[in-house]
Design a protein around this motif. Structure first.
Motif, PDB file in Angstrom:
ATOM      1  N   UNK A 254      36.643  94.583  51.025  1.00 52.04           N
ATOM      2  CA  UNK A 254      37.670  94.823  50.014  1.00 52.04           C
ATOM      3  C   UNK A 254      37.450  93.840  48.871  1.00 52.04           C
ATOM      4  N   UNK A 255      37.796  94.249  47.711  1.00 49.10           N
ATOM      5  CA  UNK A 255      37.566  93.404  46.535  1.00 49.10           C
ATOM      6  C   UNK A 255      38.758  93.477  45.615  1.00 49.10           C
ATOM      7  N   UNK A 256      38.967  92.376  44.909  1.00 53.18           N
ATOM      8  CA  UNK A 256      39.979  92.315  43.860  1.00 53.18           C
ATOM      9  C   UNK A 256      39.356  91.536  42.707  1.00 53.18           C
ATOM     10  N   UNK A 257      39.641  91.955  41.526  1.00 55.49           N
ATOM     11  CA  UNK A 257      39.052  91.288  40.366  1.00 55.49           C
ATOM     12  C   UNK A 257      40.056  91.243  39.238  1.00 55.49           C
ATOM     13  N   UNK A 258      40.023  90.090  38.524  1.00 59.81           N
ATOM     14  CA  UNK A 258      40.745  90.015  37.251  1.00 59.81           C
ATOM     15  C   UNK A 258      39.709  90.269  36.160  1.00 59.81           C
ATOM     16  N   UNK A 259      40.072  90.143  34.933  1.00 59.09           N
ATOM     17  CA  UNK A 259      39.067  90.437  33.872  1.00 59.09           C
ATOM     18  C   UNK A 259      37.854  89.528  33.914  1.00 59.09           C
ATOM     19  N   UNK A 260      37.897  88.458  34.753  1.00 57.82           N
ATOM     20  CA  UNK A 260      36.808  87.489  34.689  1.00 57.82           C
ATOM     21  C   UNK A 260      36.070  87.351  36.025  1.00 57.82           C
ATOM     22  N   UNK A 261      36.801  87.404  37.108  1.00 63.01           N
ATOM     23  CA  UNK A 261      36.200  87.089  38.408  1.00 63.01           C
ATOM     24  C   UNK A 261      36.524  88.200  39.397  1.00 63.01           C
ATOM     25  N   UNK A 262      35.552  88.528  40.222  1.00 60.89           N
ATOM     26  CA  UNK A 262      35.755  89.462  41.343  1.00 60.89           C
ATOM     27  C   UNK A 262      35.629  88.695  42.659  1.00 60.89           C
ATOM     28  N   UNK A 263      36.603  88.915  43.530  1.00 57.78           N
ATOM     29  CA  UNK A 263      36.628  88.263  44.846  1.00 57.78           C
ATOM     30  C   UNK A 263      36.496  89.345  45.910  1.00 57.78           C
ATOM     31  N   UNK A 264      35.612  89.125  46.857  1.00 56.16           N
ATOM     32  CA  UNK A 264      35.395  90.078  47.949  1.00 56.16           C
ATOM     33  C   UNK A 264      35.761  89.443  49.280  1.00 56.16           C
ATOM     34  N   UNK A 265      36.189  90.308  50.169  1.00 55.59           N
ATOM     35  CA  UNK A 265      36.590  89.821  51.492  1.00 55.59           C
ATOM     36  C   UNK A 265      36.308  90.922  52.508  1.00 55.59           C
TER      37      UNK A 265
END
Length: 1305
Positions: A97-108
């Motif tokens: 699963x991933x979540x991102x703001x306009x600058x960074x994407x975080x995956x888990x």
């Protein structure tokens, strides 16, 4: 020392705060999720939730090999089920699963656990169940074991078995079997092949214990399975004779080996039919008969009917039938029956003489005699019997064979006669005086005669010698009596006409009549006076006992002289005796081949030769008289033609009873009836006959175990052994059927043609079966009858349609409106005759490079009911968005019968979207700065790289890189072309093309500046012009002035061994990329504390580098890294000589500084006055210039600034210093006219780097108290005037040297 003081003074002014973006973070519970497998597709399953301290808008996503199970709403994080889950296929998996703001994407990584539901029914393994068991299988034994498997777990996967139905469904079979929890089927009762059933079919079902499914408690059950059980007959029954009794007759002179009778026994175990061995276990006449293996009783010795007279002329045989093999108990299986054999008489004896008196004669050999004696008075009257003669003639033969004739022979035969002259069986023989004159004592005292007994048929005879002794009598007495014969006995007077005369007179002349003793004296009487002879007792007279009586009538005078005469009294015959039939008549004859020939033995005791004793034979009316003839005179009964058992009423059991009437010819006619029973033994002479010449049956397909039809046959033979019919099947496809016979009785049988329980027909495989049914008898020599059976399979719409594989071959459609209309036709077929097909679109899969792109292509194509595939949105087809469209189709049969699959298997029509070269290559953004350290760069080693994509495919998307231009921009702004200094190599990885920029030769390490490299990416289409894109890279050089040295207390070898740890500690402290140039030992002569040194560059991603001083500050500020470096042996930053010289210089500087300070105080105080005065004069000049500016006409731009030394026209915003920051490192060639001109691009100015490479916001920090700006420097004012006068305008920024000030000049 001066540098140190300067750094301390400028530090507050150079401090800036850097605000970096913070990455979003998933909630702590976003690690795993548990989902039931029965969730419907499209259902909401969970939400992705993350937090962002910056409150930036968040975008959610999911990836990984198993991400196709879900769809994620990007802006909300809602997750829905896109593909059905199945615990049994995949019970756990991971998704990213991933979540991102306009600058960074975080995956888990998230673990998905699928929870089982009761969605599977138990399935029997190998549903073709059949077995055979012995009928003697003990109760409680295991018959068969079945296994059903349920893929679910827990109670939903535990299987419970049950028996739903038992066929045949009779009372004793309902609970005949039971099934255990492990699937073992147990025999619950006794079996019997003959008395119960030879076949059972069990309908089995398996159910689970239930579980949740679709939010309700559900119990899943399997489809029924059928177990066929064939009962194997065991030898537990004794054989049985096919008839209840057997009897036959045989002539006593039958030769050895003559067939008498055939008995037949069959095995009571019909399923085994063990051969039977016959034997005679008991007999009233042992040795007379034996029996063969075929059951035929034959004569084994000489027969003698006469020995059976006391046994009614019959021999009783006990026939034992024993099976070849022992029964299940290890004993012989046998049965016995008594057989009656009547021995028929033949003329094998001649009459014999016996010395006895009837009826006391026993006819033993001791009584047999051929010499007899008797006595008679001389001159005895004719017909007077010889006294004391006890002679009996006996012929043991029967009927005419026992009839014999008596006659006399010998020297004196003329004087005598014999009585009776004809007799049958036995008779007392009297020798009578025939000629009295010849019987004369005075002539001879002894007379001899021979009695000859001659068989009336065989003419065999016996002779007995009779010696007659004569007695002398008073033969001179009264005379005159003449014998008379009485021919009748009418009334009681026999005769009254016989008189004697005596010439004597007186008393001597009185005659008295009397009867002398003799045969019959007790039956008659005489009147002594008149001489009338009367019957004393008429009831005792019976001509058949004695027809003639010889009485001696004596007349005696008074002087006792007598004279006698012979009275011959003939009893006249009357018809008072009915004919007598000898014996009983039970005749056994085989039909067709056997003949009846029997003589009815009868006699009439009335007088022979008269109508009273003449016999006539006739048949009384009967249903079968026409098959026989009867000789009326001899009584010989014969059949007129072959006898047919089947022509006899079956109720009679093959027995024909003829009634023979034997009557005499007397008045009145007397008769006797006798029954002649003719048993016509059945032979297998008739073939079974079907009641139809052919049969036509119809059966539905896909209907296992159904009754197809019934054939019926009849066998005219009347015994079960010959008319028992069995059926068999042959012909193409006979193995799909089974036929079971049922005996109806009276020769009728039905054959039930059905399908086995596990077999069903398929119209599409074979619509018609031409079978041959044979009806045959068990007799191996018997024939068979066949009949044609036509089974027409009725088509049921039971087959799902199938898609034509050829029509599903992939097609290619070009993008961007290149094609229109129909592009393919999906073809389906159905073998059923009533099929109504339509093509249905089940799903559309849109993929790009194997990755699902959702519903992007759903509207591009459509499928009509006839299978035509059309382009709907030609312009919308885009290869770059979706390169493969999979149309999942199926065929539906609208006329499919209920209960059958109406749909075909899904088929996939792959539509490959063909690319056209409509996309130019594009460079992928790079988030790194390329830095070149010339002394480290080697030829053909990568110094920078570019990445590019082309959304086209094939050659259209193949990118080639080339370097169009290389310029070097030095720090002083000069641009120098460097063609050929770099080259670029091409490679690709995962659809990304990579250009690796490499130097051709070594680079000049003395050059300070930036290489600008212009790279071109160009595609290579097969057709049409190529498309291209350009980008320019800046390759910053770092010169040797940024090379820093670190000294260590450990040798070079240990530093090299700890190189990685040192590198990591330095990277952590500086947040830079560490380029280690060299590691060397320090000369022992110069050693102090250090033993080795390490030279390195510390470069930021933006191309700037750390000086040694800046490196020292950053290391000291990071205590963790400092402690780690100290542990690794770091002792000195920089060279040791510089450290020692700096210390002495500092001391000198302090002393000099104190002296200089005093001098400066004096100088400053002296010049203070001068500066104040000079400033006052300058202000006066500025005010004057302002006045002049006001006098300037509106809209007229003066050629020089109105205020000398400034670039402004009034004193409100005058800035004589031009407001240029003195922090500029001199990289003026990077300046531009935008708002960033006053922001330094040299990271060394701020000593702060955004390590995360995100967009950064730099906020300049200003102290709260700002000192007043100094007065304008006169030289700058003059210079600005000259430039303004020369060009009329300010063409570029001016530069201020803070170290040169002409204000006070």
């Amino acid at each position: 020392m001066a540098r140190l003081w300067l750094s301390c003074f400028l530090l507050p002014a150079l401090v800036v705060s850097v605000a970096a973006n913070v990455a979003p973070k998933f909630l702590a519970n976003m690690t795993s999720v548990i989902l039931p497998e029965d969730l419907p597709v499209g259902a909401q399953v969970f939400w992705l939730v993350a937090e962002d301290p910056d409150n930036d808008p968040l975008t959610y996503g999911m990836s990984g090999p198993n991400a196709y199970f879900f769809t994620v709403t990007p802006n909300t994080g809602e997750v829905k089920l896109a593909s059905a889950l199945d615990y049994e296929t995949l019970y756990t998996f991971k998704v990213t699963i991933s979540v991102s703001d306009p600058y960074i994407q975080v995956q888990k990584e998230m673990q998905v656990i699928v929870e089982d539901r009761n969605d599977n029914a138990p399935v029997f393994q190998n549903t073709a169940f059949s077995t055979s068991i012995n009928e003697t299988l003990p109760v409680g034994s295991v018959v068969f074991s079945v296994l059903a498997v349920d893929k679910d777990i827990g109670p939903a996967g535990m299987v419970v078995y049950s028996i739903e139905k038992v066929i045949p469904s009779t009372g004793d079979s309902e609970h005949l079997f039971r099934i255990l929890a492990n699937g073992s089927i147990i025999l619950n009762g006794s079996l019997s092949y003959n008395n119960k059933s030879a076949f059972y079919q069990l309908e089995l079902k398996a159910c689970d214990l239930g579980g949740m499914f679709n939010n309700s408690f559900t119990i899943q059950c399997s489809l029924p399975a059928f177990l066929s059980i064939s009962v194997v007959d065991q030898p537990d029954l004794d054989p049985q004779f096919v008839r209840e009794f057997y009897s036959a007759s045989v002539a006593e002179d039958a030769a050895k080996g003559t067939s008498v009778l055939k008995v037949e026994a069959v095995d009571g175990d019909k399923g085994i039919n063990d051969p039977v061995i016959y034997s005679i276990s008991n007999s009233t006449r042992p040795g007379w008969f034996d029996i063969g293996a075929d059951g035929v009783i034959r004569v084994n010795g000489s027969l003698d009917r006469e020995q059976l007279l006391e046994e009614d002329e019959e021999v009783q045989l006990q026939v034992m039938a024993t099976e070849t093999h022992l029964n299940i108990y290890g004993q012989e299986a046998k049965v016995s029956i008594w057989v009656t054999v009547r021995v028929l008489d033949v003329n094998d004896h001649k009459p014999e003489f016996y010395n006895c008196s009837l009826p006391a004669c026993t006819f033993t050999p001791e009584e047999a005699q051929v010499n007899f004696t008797g006595y008679v008075d001389e001159h005895a009257s004719p017909r007077i019997p010889i006294d004391d003669l006890t002679m009996v003639v006996y012929d043991p033969d029967k009927g005419s064979n026992g009839t014999f004739l008596l006659s006399l022979g010998g020297p004196d035969a003329e004087a005598f006669s014999v009585s009776p002259e004809r007799a049958a069986g036995s008779a007392s023989v009297q020798v009578l005086v025939r000629v009295s004159a010849l019987v004369d004592y005075e002539r001879q005292t002894v007379m001899v005669v021979q009695v000859v007994a001659t068989d009336s048929v065989s003419q065999n005879f016996s002779i007995a010698m009779v010696t007659i002794y004569l007695r002398d009598i008073n033969d001179l007495g009264p005379t005159g009596m003449r014998p008379q014969g009485a021919g009748t006995a009418t009334g009681s007077v026999v005769t009254d006409s016989i008189h004697a005369t005596d010439p004597d007179t007186g008393a001597w002349g009185q005659i008295t009549y009397s009867l002398l003793p003799g045969n019959g004296v007790d039956l008659f009487q005489v009147d002594p006076v008149s001489g009338t002879v009367t019957v004393r007792n008429g009831e005792l007279l019976d001509r058949e006992i004695q027809a003639v009586y010889y009485l001696t009538l004596q007349a005696t005078d008074g002087g006792n002289l007598s004279s006698s005469t012979m009275l011959q009294i003939h009893l006249l015959d009357i018809n008072d005796n009915a004919p007598v039939v000898s014996g009983s008549y039970n005749i056994f004859v085989q039909e067709e081949e056997g003949n009846v020939s029997v003589t009815i033995q009868a006699h009439d005791n009335d007088e022979p030769g008269t109508n009273n004793s003449r016999l006539l034979f006739s048949l009384l009316p009967g249903p079968y008289n026409h098959n026989f003839s009867l000789d009326p005179d001899t009584g010989l009964l014969r059949n007129l033609g072959p006898l047919d058992r089947e022509a006899i009423d079956p109720a009679l059991g093959g027995r024909i009873v003829l009634t023979v009437l034997v009557s005499d010819c007397g008045e009145p006619v007397l008769s006797t009836k006798v029954n002649v029973t003719i048993t016509v033994e059945d032979i297998n002479d008739n073939l079974p006959i079907f009641n139809q010449s052919s049969y036509n049956f119809t059966v539905k397909e896909e209907d296992p175990g159904v009754l197809v039809g019934v054939v019926k046959a009849w066998d005219a033979d009347q015994t079960e052994v010959n008319n028992r019919i069995s059926f068999s099947l042959s012909g193409s496809g006979a193995n799909y059927f089974m036929i079971r016979g049922l005996v109806l009785g009276a020769g009728w049988a039905e054959g039930y043609l059905r399908l086995p329980p596990d077999v069903s027909l398929d119209y599409e495989t074979q619509p018609v079966f031409n079978l041959t049914v044979s009806a045959e008898n068990p007799d191996p020599q018997g024939g068979e009858t066949i009949v044609d059976v036509h089974v027409n399979v009725k088509d049921v719409n039971d087959n799902p349609p199938t898609l034509d594989v050829a029509s599903l071959r992939g097609i290619r459609v070009a993008e961007n409106g290149s094609q229109h209309g129909q592009v393919a036709v999906v073809v389906a077929s159905d073998v059923d005759t009533s099929a109504q097909l339509e093509i249905q679109l089940v799903n559309i899969l849109c993929t790009k490079a194997g990755v699902d792109v959702g519903s992007l292509c759903w509207g591009w194509f459509s499928v009509a009911a006839n299978g035509s595939v059309y382009i709907n949105q030609s312009e919308a087809i885009d290869y770059e968005a979706c390169d493969l469209v999979t149309l999942v189709v199926r065929a539906c049969d609208l006329a499919t019968d209920p209960g059958f699959q109406a749909y075909s298997n899904n088929g996939s029509l792959l539509i490959t979207i063909e690319d056209i070269n409509d996309n130019a290559p594009y460079f992928l953004p790079e988030d790194k700065t390329f830095v070149i350290i010339p002394e480290l760069v080697l030829p053909n080693r990568e110094v920078a790289s570019v990445r590019a994509r082309d959304d086209d495919s094939g050659n259209n998307g193949l990118i080639l890189f080339s370097i169009l231009r290389v310029d070097f921009i030095s720090k002083d702004g000069a641009t120098i072309p460097f063609p050929g200094i770099f080259w670029i190599s091409n490679s690709s990885e995962a659809g990304v093309f990579i250009g690796s920029i490499q130097p051709v030769t070594s680079l000049d390490s003395t050059l300070q500046g930036t290489y600008q490299v212009t790279v071109q990416a160009r595609d290579t289409p097969s057709v049409g012009p190529s498309l291209e894109a350009n980008t320019t890279l800046n390759l910053f050089t770092v010169d040797q002035s940024y090379r820093s040295r670190l000294q260590f207390s450990i040798p070079k070898a240990e530093v090299g061994a700890n190189r990685q740890a040192i590198n990591e500690a330095l990277t952590q402290a500086t947040r830079t990329t560490v380029y280690i140039v060299d590691i060397q030992d320090i000369d022992s002569a110069a050693r102090a504390r250090a033993h080795s040194y390490l030279d390195a560059y510390f470069v930021f991603p933006n191309g700037s580098a750390l000086t040694l001083d800046e490196l020292s500050v950053m290391i000291r500020n990071n205590q963790d890294s400092l402690m780690q470096l100290l542990q690794l042996g770091l002792v000195v930053l920089g060279s040791q000589e510089s450290q020692e010289s700096d210390l002495s210089n500092q001391l000198i500087s302090v002393i000099i500084g104190l002296g200089v300070t005093l001098l400066l105080v004096l100088v400053i105080m002296t010049t203070a006055f001068m500066c104040v005065r000079k400033s006052y004069n300058r202000k006066l000049r500025a005010m004057k210039a302002a006045k002049e500016a006001r006098k300037t006409a509106a809209g007229v731009m003066p050629s020089a600034p109105a205020i000398p030394g400034t670039n402004m026209y009034n004193n409100e915003r005058a800035n004589p210093m031009l407001n240029l920051s003195n922090k500029d490192l001199g990289l003026e060639y990077l300046s531009s006219s935008n708002d960033l001109d006053h922001v330094s691009i040299n990271s060394l100015d701020d000593n702060s780097v955004d390590v995360d490479k995100n967009s950064e916001e730099i906020k300049e920090y200003r102290p709260p108290h700002t000192p007043p700006e100094p007065d304008p420097e006169p030289l700058s004012v003059v210079l600005s005037r000259q430039q303004a006068g020369a060009s009329g305008q300010l063409e570029g920024p001016s530069y201020t040297n803070a170290g040169l000030d002409t204000t006070d000049l």
